[in-house]
Design a protein around this motif. Sequence first.
Motif, PDB file in Angstrom:
ATOM      1  N   GLU A  87     -19.374  50.106  20.076  1.00 33.27           N
ATOM      2  CA  GLU A  87     -20.280  49.714  18.982  1.00 33.27           C
ATOM      3  C   GLU A  87     -21.532  50.591  19.009  1.00 33.27           C
ATOM      4  O   GLU A  87     -22.036  51.011  17.957  1.00 33.27           O
ATOM      5  CB  GLU A  87     -20.654  48.234  19.114  1.00 33.27           C
ATOM      6  N   LYS A  88     -22.030  50.880  20.221  1.00 30.30           N
ATOM      7  CA  LYS A  88     -23.220  51.747  20.321  1.00 30.30           C
ATOM      8  C   LYS A  88     -22.928  53.118  19.709  1.00 30.30           C
ATOM      9  O   LYS A  88     -23.770  53.682  18.999  1.00 30.30           O
ATOM     10  CB  LYS A  88     -23.604  51.949  21.797  1.00 30.30           C
ATOM     11  N   GLN A  89     -21.723  53.641  19.982  1.00 29.07           N
ATOM     12  CA  GLN A  89     -21.399  54.963  19.440  1.00 29.07           C
ATOM     13  C   GLN A  89     -21.288  54.919  17.917  1.00 29.07           C
ATOM     14  O   GLN A  89     -21.686  55.855  17.233  1.00 29.07           O
ATOM     15  CB  GLN A  89     -20.104  55.519  20.045  1.00 29.07           C
ATOM     16  N   ARG A  90     -20.779  53.804  17.377  1.00 31.02           N
ATOM     17  CA  ARG A  90     -20.710  53.689  15.905  1.00 31.02           C
ATOM     18  C   ARG A  90     -22.108  53.696  15.311  1.00 31.02           C
ATOM     19  O   ARG A  90     -22.354  54.311  14.271  1.00 31.02           O
ATOM     20  CB  ARG A  90     -19.956  52.418  15.511  1.00 31.02           C
ATOM     21  N   PHE A 118     -24.423  62.307  20.769  1.00 31.01           N
ATOM     22  CA  PHE A 118     -24.240  62.697  22.174  1.00 31.01           C
ATOM     23  C   PHE A 118     -23.168  61.815  22.832  1.00 31.01           C
ATOM     24  O   PHE A 118     -22.707  60.843  22.249  1.00 31.01           O
ATOM     25  CB  PHE A 118     -25.574  62.531  22.931  1.00 31.01           C
ATOM     26  N   GLN A 119     -22.838  62.155  24.085  1.00 32.86           N
ATOM     27  CA  GLN A 119     -21.841  61.354  24.826  1.00 32.86           C
ATOM     28  C   GLN A 119     -22.300  59.918  24.973  1.00 32.86           C
ATOM     29  O   GLN A 119     -21.533  58.978  24.835  1.00 32.86           O
ATOM     30  CB  GLN A 119     -21.652  61.943  26.222  1.00 32.86           C
ATOM     31  N   ASP A 120     -23.588  59.756  25.295  1.00 31.75           N
ATOM     32  CA  ASP A 120     -24.154  58.414  25.366  1.00 31.75           C
ATOM     33  C   ASP A 120     -24.929  58.211  24.062  1.00 31.75           C
ATOM     34  O   ASP A 120     -25.441  59.165  23.477  1.00 31.75           O
ATOM     35  CB  ASP A 120     -25.085  58.280  26.581  1.00 31.75           C
ATOM     36  N   SER A 121     -25.018  56.978  23.603  1.00 31.05           N
ATOM     37  CA  SER A 121     -25.502  56.754  22.241  1.00 31.05           C
ATOM     38  C   SER A 121     -26.995  57.051  22.047  1.00 31.05           C
ATOM     39  O   SER A 121     -27.446  57.317  20.950  1.00 31.05           O
ATOM     40  CB  SER A 121     -25.203  55.321  21.840  1.00 31.05           C
ATOM     41  N   ARG A 122     -27.782  56.999  23.127  1.00 28.99           N
ATOM     42  CA  ARG A 122     -29.230  57.270  23.068  1.00 28.99           C
ATOM     43  C   ARG A 122     -29.954  56.410  22.022  1.00 28.99           C
ATOM     44  O   ARG A 122     -30.766  56.912  21.240  1.00 28.99           O
ATOM     45  CB  ARG A 122     -29.507  58.752  22.802  1.00 28.99           C
TER      46      ARG A 122
END
Length: 368
Positions: A135-138, A84-88
């Motif tokens: 980093e959260k998205q990775r 998602f757009q935010d990493s959740r």
Amino acid sequence: MNSIEIRFKHKLGNVNFDIDIRIPNRGITSVFGKSGAGKTTLINVIAGLNTPVEGRVTVSGKTLFCSDTKVNIPVHKRKIGYVFQDSRLFPHYNVKRNLLYGVSQLDLQHFANIITLLDLSPLLKRYPSQLSGGEKQRVAIGRALLSKPSVLLMDEPLASLDIPLKKEVLPYLEHLAHEIELPIIYVSHSLFELVHLANHIAVLDNGVAIAAGPLETVWSTPALMQWQTADNQSSLFEASITDHNKEYALTQLQLTRGVLLWVPELTMMVSSKLRVQVSASDVSITLNKPTQTSIHNILPAKIVEILPLEGEFNGKNVLVKLELAEECFLLSSITTWARDELALKEGVRIFAQIKKVNVTQKDIKQKA
Ligand SMILES: Nc1ncnc2c1ncn2[C@@H]1O[C@H](COP(=O)(O)OP(=O)(O)OP(=O)(O)O)[C@@H](O)[C@H]1O
């Protein structure tokens, strides 16, 4: 069989969806369009998060949804990875536990590959509050891949990041696309992300796919040209490396049979494929082949169309579509003065002088 087929009709708010597209079962396909065009709805239908009134969704021959036969595989059984757009991420779990969340049988080799691919090793013990947005998205991408999905859906994964962080994550996505044998469907409305990441594209407008196909082909259609500002029109090509000139540190590219360009030396092998972008404002036109010029890339071409430019260039500049070879076109932006002085019109044979060629994507062969 080897494609993702999405056909559905649905109504949400004021939008009547009528989608019928096939997406290749490899590489990155961008779902592109304005806000509200229906991009998220399209990937949610694949994931099973939206159930259309009518239609059929198949991935590599496996039916996930079919209104005729009443098939509707539940979300958790579809083998879909979703970023998602935010990493959740779960704030109270460290990165390793976030990554392993939902993994029932751990494949240690697969885990190690993903850690390496996304460079997650230094982050494993940290908590989400100790990570940057990139980093959260990775981590979120790693978590989606660990479930061994058959398709990875990404809904504007870089949208919540500021520009320096976007630049930090983009190379990981480029790398990912080369390394994993997994189709990625990537929602975006950034032309920059498109030219760097996408192999294919589906352009949505008001719930309908108005264009779909390889990016180089769709790029020059009105569906995408309207996204490029008048002073920023460009041509995209899939090129292959044909030669290197070590003495002058140059590399020769072939755009299509008989159409060759020189670019600053690339450290890639002959026959490697890459994507190049040529800005229309970097292409000038001469009637005779110049002999004493510092420009290396001078190509014979035929004018096929002269288009007016909108906005601030309206009446001052025109866009000239040049045919370099069969089905190989180059755009040039010139002043109306130059057009009149050189008496340019459809059918006239000219020479295109190309000042600059940008390499935007390397090794696309492995992905396409
Ligand atoms: N649950 C819903 N109820 C009513 N209308 C909805 C619902 N979900 C989406 N829509 C409408 O459907 C249309 C498509 O929405 P969608 O989120 O798929 O667009 P999008 O292209 O992803 O937009 P964005 O780029 O802004 O995220 C929009 O007009 C939206 O308002």
